[in-house]
Design a protein around this motif. Structure first.
Motif, PDB file in Angstrom:
ATOM      1  N   GLY A  93       1.085   5.492   1.271  1.00  0.00           N
ATOM      2  CA  GLY A  93       0.401   6.109   1.968  1.00  0.00           C
ATOM      3  C   GLY A  93       1.616   8.096   2.355  1.00  0.00           C
ATOM      4  O   GLY A  93       2.991   7.511   1.298  1.00  0.00           O
ATOM      5  N   ARG A 145       0.741  -1.283   0.274  1.00  0.00           N
ATOM      6  CA  ARG A 145      -0.025   0.034   0.088  1.00  0.00           C
ATOM      7  C   ARG A 145       0.767   1.301  -0.315  1.00  0.00           C
ATOM      8  O   ARG A 145       2.346   1.221   0.664  1.00  0.00           O
ATOM      9  N   ARG A 192     -10.449   4.942   0.107  1.00  0.00           N
ATOM     10  CA  ARG A 192      -9.094   4.037   0.335  1.00  0.00           C
ATOM     11  C   ARG A 192      -9.149   2.815   0.017  1.00  0.00           C
ATOM     12  O   ARG A 192     -10.770   2.724  -0.056  1.00  0.00           O
ATOM     13  N   THR A 252       5.983   6.081   7.173  1.00  0.00           N
ATOM     14  CA  THR A 252       5.910   5.722   5.921  1.00  0.00           C
ATOM     15  C   THR A 252       6.982   5.833   5.288  1.00  0.00           C
ATOM     16  O   THR A 252       6.903   5.984   3.783  1.00  0.00           O
ATOM     17  N   GLU A 254      -2.587   8.630   4.659  1.00  0.00           N
ATOM     18  CA  GLU A 254      -4.320   7.550   4.741  1.00  0.00           C
ATOM     19  C   GLU A 254      -2.969   6.532   3.887  1.00  0.00           C
ATOM     20  O   GLU A 254      -1.766   6.889   3.035  1.00  0.00           O
ATOM     21  N   GLU A 255      -3.771   5.448   3.583  1.00  0.00           N
ATOM     22  CA  GLU A 255      -2.924   4.388   3.042  1.00  0.00           C
ATOM     23  C   GLU A 255      -4.335   3.958   1.467  1.00  0.00           C
ATOM     24  O   GLU A 255      -5.121   4.054   2.131  1.00  0.00           O
TER      25      GLU A 255
END
Length: 520
Positions: free
Chosen positions: A377, A375, A520, A460, A384-385
């Protein structure tokens, strides 16, 4: 120092004294700032006027042109005939190898057998029902309108169709070269390399500018390697303290100690958030350890970086615990000490960070995303992812759709307020994924008491396009925290993480302003 004559802005510049290494480095830094606009825009007027011989071009005789058969489909009055005539009268020369292509376009039907297919679509249409097949390209015609609300809806067709159907889409006016040249380039790419991702920049850089850029970057790396700070001598001793930690309850008990509470308050003062009812994400526990309630990818990211680079990061202990237990590094964040450092020390830190980023970029992947989950982000995604994305092409098209949506909202706001309309950015993004920290701001960089530089907060990190490190630094330092980040720190961003164009920054700003509107 004799500066190149093709840099007009530096003519008459007085060379620094040879005995002053800071002045020499600063002159190199200014030279880089002057040269990069030429390198990033190899077709600029100033570079064309230099009359540099193109020694690297392939001047051998070109082979006979290769013919690509193209079937043209679409509704009535969509401009199929005009496009067919334009394709049959044009040829395309691929700059990489000077190979020439010609086109045999014909109206498509059930019985038509062709190499490629184009669906021609009138921009005033609002629906799309053509069956999507491999090697399809959509050409949108009749887009010559103003930036009214219907026009914005028409323009959105391109990124929407590209992302929804995972196909190439281009706006075409058969009477002018713009758009038609892009269509020819797409047809050639799909014919020769059907599974590759199209570059965002339509025209590849000239050979000389590309080679010069690599040579200049290597020279700056050579300078950085000689000015970089030394690595840490040895990690802190933690064996005795780790004996007292076996469970999460032991960690929670140590976090309530007087020393930990005092350290939390001191850290809030150092971060200028003492008046806010918040708890820092990292807490020191007696005496050589720190704990963090980290997201799942962070420990994996840290171990990945430790195995594959020499970047100093805290060691992880007791990975079976839900808390991230790691070494506590005694030192100061660049956020709090940067303006107190000498100019020479600031240069050495910038050189060290440049080499750290270079190490990270040597780690590549076929697709974007975090380790383990795939994912995406971080800062630009409002933490958010999203995803995972099945391919790099899907990620690129998602980003283009989000960025166009953000630009559309900015257009509407500017029109309603009577402000100048923002231009649609045309970035030059290299989409190849490299490992990226993703939040390289001054509060995540620690200068220890022995003069070594540590990188913290890997939550991140992941594989992202090459420009992402520089873009996230720009967002954190110049947009989100513009009031409390030193201007002299911002000045080193291009040297540390690479240059970005104004269009690159506008593209990702548009993306950031609209990402919250996408599920998302």
């Amino acid at each position: 120092m004799t500066l190149p004559c093709f840099v007009p802005s530096l003519r008459g510049h007085t060379p620094p004294a040879a005995s002053n290494p800071v002045s020499i480095f600063w002159s190199l830094f200014e030279l880089e700032s002057a040269l990069f606009p030429l390198i990033l825009n190899p077709y600029s007027k100033r570079l064309r006027e230099t009359r540099i011989p193109m020694l690297f071009l392939n001047t051998s005789a070109s082979p006979s042109p290769q013919c690509i058969t193209v079937g043209i489909y679409g509704g009535a009055m969509a401009g199929k005939s005009s496009l067919l005539t334009a394709l049959n009268s044009r040829s395309y020369t691929r700059l990489q190898d000077r190979r020439r292509f010609i086109f045999d376009a014909q109206m498509g039907s059930v019985s038509t057998s062709t190499s490629m297919a184009i669906v021609v679509m009138d921009a005033t249409q609002t629906t799309f029902s053509q069956e999507i097949l491999p090697s399809f390209c959509i050409a949108i015609t009749k887009t010559d309108h103003d930036y009214s609300e219907p026009h914005l809806a028409y323009l959105r067709l391109k990124p929407y169709l590209e992302y929804t159907y995972d196909i190439d889409c281009v706006s075409v006016n058969a009477t002018v070269p713009e758009g038609l040249d892009e269509l020819l380039a797409i047809l050639v790419r799909l014919f020769a390399f059907p599974d590759t991702i199209a570059p965002f920049h339509r025209t590849p850089p000239q050979p000389f500018s590309s080679i010069f850029k690599r040579i200049w970057s290597s020279f700056l790396d050579w300078i950085a390697a000689r000015l970089a700070l030394p690595p840490p001598k040895k990690p802190p001793a933690t064996a005795d303290e780790l004996l007292n930690i076996r469970t999460d309850s032991d960690v929670a008990h140590l976090m309530e100690s007087a020393m930990s509470r005092e350290w939390v308050e001191d850290l809030k003062h150092r971060l200028n958030v003492a008046d806010r009812p918040c708890v820092p994400p990292v807490i020191r526990i007696p005496h050589a350890l720190a704990v963090k309630n980290a997201p799942p990818p962070e420990p994996e990211n840290m171990e990945f970086v430790r195995r594959n680079t020499t970047i100093p990061i805290p060691r992880i202990h007791h990975p079976h615990l839900s808390w991230l237990v790691m070494d506590f590094i005694e030192g100061e964040m660049l956020y709090e000490c940067w303006d107190k450092l000498s100019r020479f020390m600031q240069i050495r830190i910038a050189c060290t960070l440049r080499l750290y980023v270079k190490q990270l970029r040597s780690l590549t992947s076929q697709n974007v995303g975090m380790l383990g989950t795939g994912r995406v982000g971080g800062v630009l995604f409002e933490f958010e992812e999203y995803g995972p994305f099945c391919s790099l092409r899907r990620f690129k098209r998602f980003c283009e759709l989000v960025a166009f949506t953000g630009w559309g909202y900015r257009m509407r706001f500017a029109r309603s307020m009577g402000h100048p309309l923002p231009l649609h950015p045309r970035p030059t993004i290299d989409w190849r994924p490299v490992f990226t920290h993703g939040d390289l701001n001054a509060s995540n960089i620690l200068l220890d008491k022995q003069g070594s530089l540590w990188i913290l907060d890997w939550g991140t990190a992941g594989f992202y396009p090459l420009c992402m490190e520089s873009i996230t630094m720009h967002f954190m330092d110049s947009i989100l925290h513009s009031d409390d980040v030193s201007p002299s720190w911002r000045r080193y961003r291009h040297f540390i993480a690479g240059a970005t164009t104004k269009d690159d920054e506008e593209f990702w700003y548009n993306f950031y302003s609209a990402i919250h509107r996408f599920p998302r």
